[in-house]
Design an enzyme around this catalytic site. Structure first.
Site, short mmCIF file in Angstrom:
data_model
loop_
_atom_site.label_atom_id
_atom_site.label_comp_id
_atom_site.label_asym_id
_atom_site.label_seq_id
_atom_site.Cartn_x
_atom_site.Cartn_y
_atom_site.Cartn_z
N LYS A 199 19.77 -13.78 49.55
CA LYS A 199 19.06 -12.57 49.94
C LYS A 199 17.97 -13.02 50.91
O LYS A 199 17.02 -13.71 50.51
CB LYS A 199 18.44 -11.86 48.73
CG LYS A 199 17.60 -10.66 49.19
CD LYS A 199 16.79 -10.00 48.10
CE LYS A 199 15.76 -9.08 48.76
NZ LYS A 199 14.90 -8.41 47.79
N GLY A 219 7.48 -3.09 45.88
CA GLY A 219 6.55 -2.94 44.77
C GLY A 219 5.72 -1.67 44.77
O GLY A 219 4.90 -1.47 43.88
N ALA A 245 14.17 -2.16 47.72
CA ALA A 245 12.70 -2.04 47.73
C ALA A 245 12.21 -0.60 47.76
O ALA A 245 12.75 0.24 48.46
CB ALA A 245 12.05 -2.80 48.87
N GLY A 246 11.18 -0.37 46.96
CA GLY A 246 10.49 0.92 46.96
C GLY A 246 10.92 1.87 45.85
O GLY A 246 10.28 2.90 45.64
N ALA A 258 13.56 -4.29 41.23
CA ALA A 258 13.00 -5.19 40.23
C ALA A 258 11.82 -4.53 39.54
O ALA A 258 11.89 -4.16 38.37
CB ALA A 258 12.57 -6.51 40.87
N THR A 259 10.74 -4.33 40.33
CA THR A 259 9.49 -3.85 39.76
C THR A 259 9.66 -2.57 38.94
O THR A 259 9.05 -2.43 37.88
CB THR A 259 8.48 -3.57 40.90
OG1 THR A 259 8.44 -4.71 41.73
CG2 THR A 259 7.09 -3.30 40.36
#
Lengths: 251, 66
Positions: free
Chosen positions: A97, A158, A184-185, A206-207
Site C-alpha cells: 500500500k 483519521g 481514508a476518511g 482503520a481508525t
C-alpha cells in the site's frame, strides 16, 4: 452469491480491507478484525526498538489474514521505494500500500512524489495499491502506469469526515478498469455503504473501527455496510424524483 | 569504529556484520529487514556484509499501522 474482489489476480471474499493502527491492544484488535471479516490488513514498517516487537504479524498469521505492508510516514518517492523494498524483504510479499504524504497536518498524498514512486515500484515488480487524492485524473494516471488498484481518499486520514466529494469518487469508479478502493476518511457504517454504492470495489479503513467505543461491534457494522452497499450497487437504485410517486394503486 | 544503528551512534568492533547488528538490537527471528547506507541488504547476505566505519544501518520490522 459469488462476487469476489479480485486484485492482481488474487480473489478475496471480503471487500473490507482494514488497518491495524489505533487499537488499544492486540486482543481488542483481534476481536475487531474477526468481526469485520477482513482478509487483507495493513501493517507499517518501523525501527526495531528495545521494547521488542508488537506481535501483530503473529496475530495476522494466526487469523489467516494476508499482510499488506504500507509506506506510511514516507514523504518522498525515494523513502517510499526503500520502505517498500524493506517490507518485501521482511514480509515476503511484493504487495504494497503506497503512501507518500505531503505534510503531517493534512496527511494528504503528494501527487508528484506518489506517481514517481508508483512508477518505480511497478517497474521493480511490486503489486502497487496507491493511496491517492480523489482527483480523477491522477487516479487514471496511476492506473495507466500499472497500479493494481487506485485508492482515493474520502477525506483526510483519521478525520472520520466521510466522503466529501462523492461526485469525484463516482467519476473515478466510472472510468477506472482496476478496482477502486475507498481509502481514508470513513467515520461510520453509512460512509462505507456510500462508497460501495458509488461503485467502489472495496473499502479500506482503520481508525473508524479501532478507535470506536466498541471496536468489535463497529467491525461487524462495517462488514454489513460494505456488503449492503455492494448489493445495492449491483441491484441498481431507483432514480431520484422531485415529486412524490404513490406506491399504492389509486382509489 | 562508529556506526549509526536505528538512529543511535554505536561503537562497533571492526568487521562487525549486519547479522551481528540485527542480534545487537534484539530483532525478532522473522519479519525483519535491514538497510545499509540506504540500500536493502537481503537476509542471505547478512553474515557476509560488514558494516563500514560511519555506516548507517536501519533494522525494521512490521508494527500496527495504517
Amino acid at each position: 452469491m459469488d462476487d469476489p474482489l479480485i486484485i492482481a489476480g488474487r480473489e478475496f471474499r471480503s471487500r473490507l480491507i482494514t488497518g491495524t493502527g489505533g487499537a488499544a491492544n492486540l486482543s481488542v484488535l483481534e476481536r475487531a478484525l474477526v468481526a469485520s471479516g477482513t482478509e487483507l490488513t495493513t501493517v507499517a514498517m518501523r525501527r526495531v526498538d528495545a521494547a521488542g516487537q508488537t506481535g501483530v504479524l503473529e496475530l495476522l498469521r494466526r487469523l489467516g489474514i494476508e499482510v499488506l505492508p504500507n509506506t506510511a510516514g514516507c514523504r518522498t518517492s525515494a523513502e517510499a521505494v526503500l520502505t517498500a523494498q524493506l517490507a518485501r524483504e521482511a514480509l515476503e510479499t511484493n504487495w504494497v500500500k503506497l503512501e507518500v504524504v505531503h505534510d503531517e497536518e493534512t496527511l494528504l498524498p503528494d501527487p508528484v512524489e506518489l506517481l514517481d514512486a508508483a512508477e518505480r515500484l511497478v517497474h521493480d515488480g511490486f503489486v502497487v495499491l496507491p493511496y491517492t487524492s480523489d482527483d480523477p485524473v491522477l487516479a487514471l494516471k496511476l492506473q495507466d502506469i500499472g497500479c493494481a488498484t487506485v485508492m482515493p481518499l474520502g477525506s483526510p486520514i483519521g478525520t472520520g469526515l466521510g466522503i466529501r466529494n462523492p461526485h469525484n469518487i463516482e467519476l473515478i469508479t466510472s472510468r477506472a478498469s482496476v478496482p477502486v478502493v475507498l481509502d481514508a476518511g470513513i467515520g461510520t457504517a453509512s460512509d462505507a455503504a456510500l462508497a460501495m454504492e458509488l461503485g467502489c470495489s472495496a473499502v479500506l479503513l482503520a481508525t473508524a473501527v479501532t478507535r470506536a467505543q466498541d471496536p468489535e461491534r463497529m467491525g461487524a457494522a462495517m462488514r454489513c455496510a460494505v456488503e449492503g452497499g455492494r448489493l445495492a450497487r449491483l441491484a441498481g437504485r431507483i432514480p431520484q424524483r422531485f415529486w412524490a410517486q404513490a406506491s399504492s394503486p389509486g382509489l | 569504529m562508529k556506526a549509526q544503528v536505528n538512529g543511535t551512534s554505536r561503537d562497533l568492533a571492526e568487521g562487525t556484520s549486519v547479522a551481528a547488528v540485527v542480534t545487537l538490537v534484539g530483532a525478532p527471528d522473522k519479519g525483519v529487514a535491514v538497510a545499509l547506507d540506504g540500500a536493502v541488504v537481503p537476509r542471505a547476505l547478512w553474515d557476509r556484509t560488514i558494516v563500514p566505519d560511519g555506516g548507517v544501518v536501519e533494522v525494521l520490522t512490521a508494527v500496527q499501522g495504517g
